[in-house]
Design an enzyme around this catalytic site. Structure first.
Site, short mmCIF file in Angstrom:
data_model
loop_
_atom_site.label_atom_id
_atom_site.label_comp_id
_atom_site.label_asym_id
_atom_site.label_seq_id
_atom_site.Cartn_x
_atom_site.Cartn_y
_atom_site.Cartn_z
N HIS A 112 -2.05 129.83 -108.62
CA HIS A 112 -3.33 129.34 -109.17
C HIS A 112 -4.41 130.42 -109.23
CE1 HIS A 112 -2.14 124.91 -108.06
NE2 HIS A 112 -1.63 125.29 -109.22
N SER A 116 0.02 118.74 -100.48
CA SER A 116 0.19 117.31 -100.71
C SER A 116 1.29 117.04 -101.74
CB SER A 116 -1.13 116.70 -101.19
OG SER A 116 -1.57 117.37 -102.36
N ARG A 139 -17.68 129.29 -102.21
CA ARG A 139 -16.29 129.34 -101.72
C ARG A 139 -15.89 130.77 -101.38
NH1 ARG A 139 -12.26 126.27 -105.47
NH2 ARG A 139 -10.82 126.97 -103.86
#
Ligand code: OAD
Length: 246
Positions: free
Chosen positions: A123, A191, A74
């Site tokens: 986060h 979302s 990532r």
């Protein structure tokens, strides 16, 4: 609630008059930079991988090498990505209004690379290294399979928030204070499924702010928002900034 693909004139007037705008971004804002989201069908990371195998402290204790392989993948993907017009529009937005608080659930650092300052990382950050035992950010050369803390010798983990973990205290406090204080709240590319981040819009709504969602797809929270703009962040946000400066 108005669902629209265009930016309503009344909304532009509201933005022009706003004293404090609080923005929450999610993975969708980086989708057009080529960074996969988590829950989009087909392309979302959590469609292919089980978060319990890759994004919990238990998973790290079980197999730290696997976790590091995934997070290095990532890191490489994000390092090659570039901020897109949505990130850039938000950096410009901050210069046009009296006060803007930018909270992101993303760990990719693309807001900062687009020029946003004082980004609240809800986060954590993908590129931070954190000592697992001491729970603090450390400086270490991450070339071992599992990097080792230079202070205490225990395993180092990526500096992101995993499932079941607390949000960094300062980020949590500043975000909820901003949501309660703003007069406009923008929820972009999320979302709205993961709490406590998803609760910020609710707090803003209860405090009387105008709440706006930018997302090509409806979310479970769209109905509670004042405006839901159905479109990609990379198109909608530059248009929004243009309409403010016209
Ligand atoms: P999700 O993957 O849950 O949702 C991404 C949202 O972006 C979806 O609602 C998409 O419809 C929308 N989207 C896709 N492309 C878009 C575009 N071009 N412009 C605007 N919106 C677009 O991602 P998050 O809501 O960010 O947590 O997920 C929240 C948290 O869940 C993440 O921070 C991560 C994950 O597990 C941790 O890692 C702790």
């Amino acid at each position: 609630m108005a669902v629209t693909t265009r930016i309503p004139t009344a909304l532009i007037a509201t933005l022009r008059g706003a004293q404090h705008i609080c923005v929450l971004t999610g993975a969708g804002i980086s989708a057009e930079s080529g960074v996969p989201t988590f829950r989009d069908a087909q392309s979302g990371l959590w469609e292919k991988y089980d978060p319990l195998d890759l994004a919990t402290p238990e998973a790290f204790l079980r197999d730290p090498k696997l976790i590091w392989r995934w997070y290095r993948w990532r890191r490489e993907l994000v390092a090659k990505a570039q901020p897109n017009p949505a990130h850039q529009a938000l950096a410009t937005f901050a210069t046009l209004v009296p006060r803007l608080t930018l909270v992101t659930q993303n760990v990719d650092g693309l807001h900062q690379r687009a020029g946003s300052t004082d980004v609240i990382e809800f986060h954590g950050n993908l590129f931070d290294d954190r000592c697992f035992a001491e729970d603090r950010i450390v400086d270490c050369t991450a070339d071992a399979d599992v990097p080792i803390c230079p202070g205490c010798g225990s395993n180092v983990r990526p500096g992101v928030v995993w499932f079941g973990e607390a949000i960094p205290e300062q980020a949590l406090d500043r975000s909820f204070a901003a949501a309660a204080d703003c007069d406009v709240f923008l929820s972009i590319g999320t979302s709205s499924l993961v709490f406590p981040a998803a609760g910020l819009a609710e707090v803003a709504n209860e405090a009387g702010a105008v709440v706006i969602e930018v997302n090509p797809n409806p979310t479970g929270m769209s109905a509670g928002f004042d405006y839901a703009i159905a479109g990609n962040a990379g198109s909608v946000l530059p248009e929004l900034i243009d309409s403010l400066t016209d």
